[in-house]
Design a protein around this motif. Structure first.
Motif, PDB file in Angstrom:
ATOM      1  N   ASP A   1       0.835  -1.207   0.000  1.00  0.00           N
ATOM      2  CA  ASP A   1       0.000   0.000   0.000  1.00  0.00           C
ATOM      3  C   ASP A   1       0.871   1.259   0.000  1.00  0.00           C
ATOM      4  O   ASP A   1       0.544   2.235  -0.683  1.00  0.00           O
ATOM      5  N   ALA A   2       1.959   1.219   0.742  1.00  0.00           N
ATOM      6  CA  ALA A   2       2.895   2.360   0.720  1.00  0.00           C
ATOM      7  C   ALA A   2       3.414   2.574  -0.699  1.00  0.00           C
ATOM      8  O   ALA A   2       3.524   3.706  -1.175  1.00  0.00           O
ATOM      9  N   PHE A   3       3.688   1.464  -1.386  1.00  0.00           N
ATOM     10  CA  PHE A   3       4.251   1.585  -2.734  1.00  0.00           C
ATOM     11  C   PHE A   3       3.267   2.215  -3.719  1.00  0.00           C
ATOM     12  O   PHE A   3       3.682   2.865  -4.671  1.00  0.00           O
ATOM     13  N   TYR A   4       1.967   2.008  -3.514  1.00  0.00           N
ATOM     14  CA  TYR A   4       0.991   2.577  -4.461  1.00  0.00           C
ATOM     15  C   TYR A   4       0.422   3.928  -4.008  1.00  0.00           C
ATOM     16  O   TYR A   4      -0.343   4.548  -4.747  1.00  0.00           O
ATOM     17  N   THR A   5       0.813   4.402  -2.844  1.00  0.00           N
ATOM     18  CA  THR A   5       0.293   5.706  -2.400  1.00  0.00           C
ATOM     19  C   THR A   5       0.663   6.836  -3.367  1.00  0.00           C
ATOM     20  O   THR A   5      -0.196   7.660  -3.713  1.00  0.00           O
ATOM     21  N   PRO A   6       1.913   6.900  -3.864  1.00  0.00           N
ATOM     22  CA  PRO A   6       2.211   7.956  -4.839  1.00  0.00           C
ATOM     23  C   PRO A   6       1.351   7.850  -6.108  1.00  0.00           C
ATOM     24  O   PRO A   6       1.036   8.866  -6.729  1.00  0.00           O
ATOM     25  N   VAL A   7       0.964   6.637  -6.483  1.00  0.00           N
ATOM     26  CA  VAL A   7       0.093   6.479  -7.660  1.00  0.00           C
ATOM     27  C   VAL A   7      -1.265   7.133  -7.383  1.00  0.00           C
ATOM     28  O   VAL A   7      -1.829   7.818  -8.248  1.00  0.00           O
ATOM     29  N   ALA A   8      -1.772   6.958  -6.180  1.00  0.00           N
ATOM     30  CA  ALA A   8      -3.064   7.581  -5.835  1.00  0.00           C
ATOM     31  C   ALA A   8      -2.960   9.097  -5.918  1.00  0.00           C
ATOM     32  O   ALA A   8      -3.895   9.765  -6.361  1.00  0.00           O
ATOM     33  N   THR A   9      -1.802   9.650  -5.519  1.00  0.00           N
ATOM     34  CA  THR A   9      -1.650  11.120  -5.636  1.00  0.00           C
ATOM     35  C   THR A   9      -1.617  11.518  -7.105  1.00  0.00           C
ATOM     36  O   THR A   9      -2.140  12.546  -7.492  1.00  0.00           O
ATOM     37  N   ARG A  10      -0.977  10.698  -7.943  1.00  0.00           N
ATOM     38  CA  ARG A  10      -0.914  11.014  -9.378  1.00  0.00           C
ATOM     39  C   ARG A  10      -2.309  10.971  -9.992  1.00  0.00           C
ATOM     40  O   ARG A  10      -2.658  11.827 -10.809  1.00  0.00           O
ATOM     41  N   PHE A  11      -3.092   9.955  -9.631  1.00  0.00           N
ATOM     42  CA  PHE A  11      -4.454   9.872 -10.163  1.00  0.00           C
ATOM     43  C   PHE A  11      -5.195  11.174  -9.837  1.00  0.00           C
ATOM     44  O   PHE A  11      -5.905  11.729 -10.672  1.00  0.00           O
ATOM     45  N   ARG A  12      -5.013  11.648  -8.609  1.00  0.00           N
ATOM     46  CA  ARG A  12      -5.720  12.870  -8.217  1.00  0.00           C
ATOM     47  C   ARG A  12      -5.173  14.081  -8.982  1.00  0.00           C
ATOM     48  O   ARG A  12      -5.934  14.876  -9.532  1.00  0.00           O
ATOM     49  N   THR A  13      -3.854  14.206  -9.021  1.00  0.00           N
ATOM     50  CA  THR A  13      -3.248  15.392  -9.657  1.00  0.00           C
ATOM     51  C   THR A  13      -3.573  15.463 -11.140  1.00  0.00           C
ATOM     52  O   THR A  13      -3.815  16.559 -11.680  1.00  0.00           O
TER      53      THR A  13
END
Ligand SMILES: N[C@@H](CCC(=O)N[C@@H](CS)C(=O)NCC(=O)O)C(=O)O
Length: 215
Positions: free
Chosen positions: A169-181
């Motif tokens: 989950d830590a590894f995909y957290t930056p992906v979630a920020t990218r989806f939002r941005t």
């Protein structure tokens, strides 16, 4: 040998941009251990950041974890070290099969999704906007949505390895920020709702909110 009583030090880059720094920082935060943080601003004139990082990390890259006289570079290796050093923190699932899938998911992020990473760099300070993305990035996003859906269904969620938030989950957290941005809607990439909700959960985690507050 690591010195058990000494505070660990995590050397990281600019919080708004450095996804590789964020991942082990979140994992270390989850352990509850007190640690010192050394922040090296990235993208400096004349590459002074390169020399600054080399003073801490032989790879010339952040993150690096110092534990006593041991220094470990690389986000995934640091997370593995933390999982072993803090076995009660639940950083990997206890179930062997869930652990194998969680490890594979983290490894896929660590070595893959080059198009998404290149085209959608993390920028926590950016205003969300709808971005026109390439077909290669669409493929990356479709794979991530399928991966998330598959693991959430297989292990019952709410996290990729099941009930405990961990390294995957830590590894995909930056992906979630990218989806939002970048205005990525998981529903446009094969989501039935589960992946979009998972992305929202990632961004509501206390570890992530603590990182964001200082970014
Ligand atoms: N595979 C490495 C990648 C680390 C990496 O690329 N770090 C970047 C920042 S996110 C870096 O240190 N770049 C050097 C610089 O910007 O001076 C890891 O997982 O830790």
């Amino acid at each position: 040998m690591a010195i058990e009583d000494e505070r660990m030090e995590l050397v990281i880059g600019t919080k708004a941009w450095s996804t590789w720094s964020m991942r082990p920082w979140l994992a270390l935060k989850k352990t509850g251990a007190a640690f010192d943080e050394t922040l090296i601003p990235l993208r400096q004139e004349n590459g002074v950041n390169g020399a600054a990082i080399l003073a801490h990390s032989a790879t010339g890259l952040v993150p690096a974890l110092r534990d006593g006289d041991v220094t470990i570079s690389d986000s995934l290796a640091i997370c593995e070290y933390l999982a072993e050093r803090f076995p009660d923190a639940g950083l990997w699932p206890t179930d062997r099969v869930a652990r194998a899938f969680a490890r594979a998911a983290a490894a896929e992020m660590h070595s893959g999704f080059a198009s998404l990473r290149g085209e959608c760099p993390m920028d926590l300070a950016a205003e969300p906007r709808a971005a026109a993305l390439s077909e290669a990035t669409h493929r990356d996003i479709r794979r991530i949505v399928a991966l998330w859906r598959g693991l959430l269904e297989r292990f019952g969620g709410p996290w990729l390895g099941g009930s405990a938030w961990g390294i995957a989950d830590a590894f995909y957290t930056p992906v979630a920020t990218r989806f939002r941005t970048y205005g990525v809607l998981a529903a446009d990439f094969g989501d039935d709702g589960a992946a979009g909700l998972y992305a929202k959960r990632l961004l509501a985690r206390p570890e992530y909110l603590a990182w964001l507050a200082a970014a």
